[in-house]
Write a protein that holds these residues in place. Structure first.
Motif, mmCIF file in Angstrom:
data_model
loop_
_atom_site.group_PDB
_atom_site.id
_atom_site.type_symbol
_atom_site.label_atom_id
_atom_site.label_comp_id
_atom_site.label_asym_id
_atom_site.label_seq_id
_atom_site.Cartn_x
_atom_site.Cartn_y
_atom_site.Cartn_z
ATOM 1 N N LEU A 1 -7.729 -2.937 -7.578
ATOM 2 C CA LEU A 1 -7.002 -3.935 -6.795
ATOM 3 C C LEU A 1 -7.505 -5.343 -7.090
ATOM 4 O O LEU A 1 -6.736 -6.305 -7.053
ATOM 5 C CB LEU A 1 -7.147 -3.622 -5.293
ATOM 6 N N ARG B 1 -7.253 1.611 6.455
ATOM 7 C CA ARG B 1 -7.694 1.376 5.076
ATOM 8 C C ARG B 1 -7.194 0.036 4.547
ATOM 9 O O ARG B 1 -7.898 -0.650 3.802
ATOM 10 C CB ARG B 1 -7.205 2.514 4.165
ATOM 11 N N PHE C 1 -0.978 -8.101 2.527
ATOM 12 C CA PHE C 1 -1.012 -6.661 2.329
ATOM 13 C C PHE C 1 0.148 -6.041 3.107
ATOM 14 O O PHE C 1 0.267 -6.231 4.318
ATOM 15 C CB PHE C 1 -2.351 -6.075 2.809
ATOM 16 N N ALA D 1 -7.069 1.645 -5.610
ATOM 17 C CA ALA D 1 -7.820 0.624 -4.884
ATOM 18 C C ALA D 1 -8.934 0.023 -5.714
ATOM 19 O O ALA D 1 -9.242 -1.175 -5.596
ATOM 20 C CB ALA D 1 -8.384 1.231 -3.593
ATOM 21 N N GLU D 2 -9.550 0.821 -6.601
ATOM 22 C CA GLU D 2 -10.645 0.285 -7.405
ATOM 23 C C GLU D 2 -10.183 -0.763 -8.407
ATOM 24 O O GLU D 2 -10.993 -1.541 -8.926
ATOM 25 C CB GLU D 2 -11.383 1.420 -8.126
ATOM 26 N N ALA E 1 0.843 -1.192 0.000
ATOM 27 C CA ALA E 1 0.000 0.000 0.000
ATOM 28 C C ALA E 1 0.879 1.243 0.000
ATOM 29 O O ALA E 1 1.767 1.395 0.847
ATOM 30 C CB ALA E 1 -0.903 -0.001 1.229
ATOM 31 N N LEU F 1 -12.193 -6.998 2.767
ATOM 32 C CA LEU F 1 -13.053 -7.005 1.591
ATOM 33 C C LEU F 1 -12.721 -8.159 0.657
ATOM 34 O O LEU F 1 -13.619 -8.809 0.089
ATOM 35 C CB LEU F 1 -12.913 -5.666 0.856
ATOM 36 N N TRP F 2 -11.427 -8.458 0.497
ATOM 37 C CA TRP F 2 -11.011 -9.444 -0.491
ATOM 38 C C TRP F 2 -10.731 -10.836 0.086
ATOM 39 O O TRP F 2 -10.639 -11.803 -0.670
ATOM 40 C CB TRP F 2 -9.766 -8.948 -1.227
ATOM 41 N N GLU G 1 -9.298 -2.713 5.975
ATOM 42 C CA GLU G 1 -10.591 -2.734 5.283
ATOM 43 C C GLU G 1 -10.481 -3.472 3.947
ATOM 44 O O GLU G 1 -11.355 -4.285 3.591
ATOM 45 C CB GLU G 1 -11.085 -1.301 5.054
ATOM 46 N N GLN G 2 -9.430 -3.187 3.180
ATOM 47 C CA GLN G 2 -9.241 -3.853 1.897
ATOM 48 C C GLN G 2 -8.997 -5.354 2.077
ATOM 49 O O GLN G 2 -9.521 -6.182 1.318
ATOM 50 C CB GLN G 2 -8.067 -3.221 1.142
#
Length: 668
Positions: free
Chosen positions: A658, A491, A508, A655-656, A455, A498-499, A494-495
């Motif tokens: 990723l 953040r 990450f 991020a969109e 990141a 999400l994945w 959160e990612q």
């Protein structure tokens, strides 16, 4: 080992603390002790080896001593050795080993002043009176001064013991009652360099006495003992002048020769007292004394091109009986060279005499705020910080900036405020979630399989996106780096959450600062963030730079161990830039070594091989960072590097995008 048999050889000033160099004779050999009773004992041969590493700047580890320039760790203490402090320690060890053991350490005798010092150290004098003519002449010739005065401690006073070239010694004293500020300043210094006695507030109480003898500038070396200053050697000039670092080193070397011939001073004598009512506590300093320290700090900062800081602390809702507790917490977070004084009815003023790295003032501010909040959570605490010379160029402006920053902090509900230009805009960007994250792949070099994504913070602006390297220095200086770290961690978690249900196995990776790493509460906070998203620590790679570990080795080590216990991967970023000693690397729970991009070139292939082998030797993986060309990738594979990262293998994506990176991979 007989504690009473240790003989003080030289007290050295490092970061405002006194680093004692002592020796003790044994039947077979001589031993050297650094750092007092809680320090480390070296055999003569070990002291010689340490000296050679000091001279070359190479890292060295021995038992409880770690030297990795500019950091020196002795036992539980850590020091940042300035060039002057390093030279002073070199001179002390050289003189001690040559004088006592006669070891062939090849001292650098090409300079005339060094030859003179070594010659005098081998000249047998029966007493100080016998040695004084030669020592005095050496001082006049090497420093270009007109007079040397030696003052020794009596009962609550300094008494003139010798003066060269003057024959008879007048009855002169410097008394604690009449000269409290000057004597207190001596307690806090090893070397006092004054270019102009008429302008330097530190000598205000002795200015008339110096002027009566036409003394315009002085260079003073203080002899320290367990009970405070034991004497002062004053090199005096009839004209104003600027003292150089070499002048100070020569003065220290000459002072060590004088100390050989001084009679033992009684250790039971009381320390010089502070002004009446001060009760000897740092946080009881009066305004004149504090302002004298401030003037001294700014003069030294200007001379050596470094920074100092003024912090204004204001309390709201602090009960009268809690003032003592608040003051103790503030004082416990400061170094010996720093100062703290009550300021008004609602707070204190703090002086950080020297800041050794960018953002150092804000780092201390966060530590102060945390300590006060731990014991007085109900009190609203506001800190305003002003840094010299970045925020203000003189004492008056520094006061104005610190007061203004403190007022703004109070209006915002407490906390820390710096008025660094642009900091308010950056702080607003963090609070309003205006920063973004891009993610760059980290691949396994053997088959180009995706292992992790790093990141990277970005700051969208009207004139284009700013990379982290462009705004991170301001983040450090303004004291916002811990806020930025927290934002990135939140953040990234959160990612990851999400994945993770999609079956993604990649980790990450993110960078954390020295401030965050040294925060004892950070591992617990990270654990709570992960638990809230039902994630384990194995999903994360935390990247830390070597200087972040060296800045507070003990605190950083504790955090790294706690992170390792959470299954978090710890990566050492930019390895090879400021290398830790190998013995220290073995003790740290580091799983990845991210090599400095400078090791990717063909001419540095051998160095890269050493770095990769070092990583493997301690059970870690080596990561080639900054891969741009196919030749670099081929070379790193041949050298045995495990992982790789760089534009050749994949550019950072927002991020969109990723999902595409995680699911399909990049670079194959």
């Amino acid at each position: 080992m007989n504690e009473l048999s240790w003989k003080l050889y030289a007290p050295l000033s490092v970061e405002g603390q006194t680093l004692l160099v002592e020796r003790q004779e044994f039947p077979a050999e001589m031993a050297v002790r650094l750092g007092g009773a809680a320090g480390i004992v070296l055999k003569a041969q070990e002291a010689q080896e340490f000296l050679l590493h000091l001279l070359t700047g190479e890292s060295w580890v021995n038992n409880r001593l770690v030297w990795a320039a500019p950091r020196l760790h002795i036992g539980q203490k850590g020091y940042n050795l300035s060039e002057r402090a390093r030279l002073a320690l070199i001179e002390a060890l050289q003189a001690l080993l040559v004088d006592v053991q006669g070891l062939p350490i090849n001292p650098p005798t090409q300079n005339s002043w060094q030859r003179t010092i070594l010659h005098l150290s081998h000249t047998p004098f029966g007493s100080l009176q016998e040695a004084l003519p030669q020592l005095g002449e050496a001082a006049l010739n090497l420093l270009g001064v007109q007079c040397v005065s030696l003052w020794l401690k009596g009962e609550r006073e300094l008494k003139l013991a010798a003066r060269y070239p003057q024959g008879s010694v007048p009855d002169e004293t410097i008394q604690a009652q009449k000269h409290p500020i000057y004597l207190t300043i001596l307690e806090r210094n090893l070397v006092l360099a004054v270019d102009n006695v008429h302008q330097d507030t530190r000598l205000g109480e002795v200015r008339n006495a110096l002027a009566s003898r036409n003394i315009q500038s002085v260079l003073q070396v203080v002899f320290h003992g367990d009970s405070g200053p034991q004497g002062v050697l004053s090199f005096e000039s009839h004209k104003t002048r600027s003292w150089t670092k070499e002048n100070e080193t020569v003065a220290l070397a000459l002072a060590s020769l004088y100390q050989h011939y001084l009679q033992p001073v009684r250790t039971e004598a009381p320390r010089f007292t502070r002004p009446a009512g001060a009760e000897g506590r740092a946080y009881r300093l009066g305004r004149p004394e504090f302002e004298a320290y401030l003037s001294q700090a700014l003069l030294l900062a200007q001379r050596y091109g470094r920074s100092a800081a003024l912090i204004r602390v204001r309390f709201e809702g602090l009960a009268a009986e809690d003032h003592e507790l608040a003051a103790r917490e503030l004082a416990s977070a400061l170094r010996q060279s720093d100062s703290l004084a009550a300021w008004g009815d609602d707070g204190y003023a703090l002086l950080l005499s020297e800041i050794n790295w960018q953002g150092g003032a804000s780092r201390v501010g966060h530590r102060l705020l945390q300590k006060v909040r731990n014991v007085l959570p109900q009190v609203k605490t506001s800190l305003g910080i002003a840094v010299f010379p970045q925020d203000a160029g003189d004492a008056t402006s520094l006061w104005q900036q610190a007061e203004k920053a403190c007022t703004q902090a109070s209006e915002l509900g407490g906390g820390i405020r710096l008025l660094t230009p642009g900091a308010d805009v950056l702080e607003d960007a963090i609070s309003k979630d205006a920063l973004t994250l891009h993610f760059q792949p980290i691949l396994q070099l053997s088959d180009l399989e995706l292992v992790a994504v790093e990141a990277l913070a970005r700051w969208p602006r009207v004139r284009g996106v700013r990379m982290a390297g462009e705004f991170m220095p301001l983040m450090q200086q303004a004291g916002l780096i811990t806020h930025q770290d927290t934002w990135v961690v939140e953040r990234v978690v959160e990612q990851a959450a999400l994945w993770r249900p999609s079956g993604v196995n990649a980790r990450f990776s993110l960078n954390v600062s020295a401030e965050t790493l040294s925060d004892p509460s950070f591992p617990g906070k990270l654990q709570s963030m992960l638990a809230a998203k039902f994630l384990g620590g194995e999903i994360l790679v935390l990247e830390v730079r070597e200087e972040a570990i060296l800045s507070d080795l003990e605190a950083a080590s504790r955090s790294l161990v706690a992170l390792k216990q959470m299954d978090v991967i710890v990566a050492l970023d930019d390895f090879g830039t400021n290398p830790l000693p190998l013995a220290q690397l073995k003790r740290l729970p580091v799983s990845w070594f991210k090599l400095s991009p400078s090791l990717l070139s063909a001419e540095n292939a051998q160095l890269a091989k050493v770095a990769i082998d070092t990583a493997h030797a301690v059970g870690a993986k080596a990561v080639a960072k900054g891969l741009e060309e196919q030749a670099q990738l081929t070379r790193m594979r041949e050298l045995g590097c495990d992982l790789g990262q760089g534009h050749l293998l994949g550019w950072p994506v927002p991020a969109e995008d990723l999902g595409a990176l995680l699911v399909w991979g990049v670079g194959s």
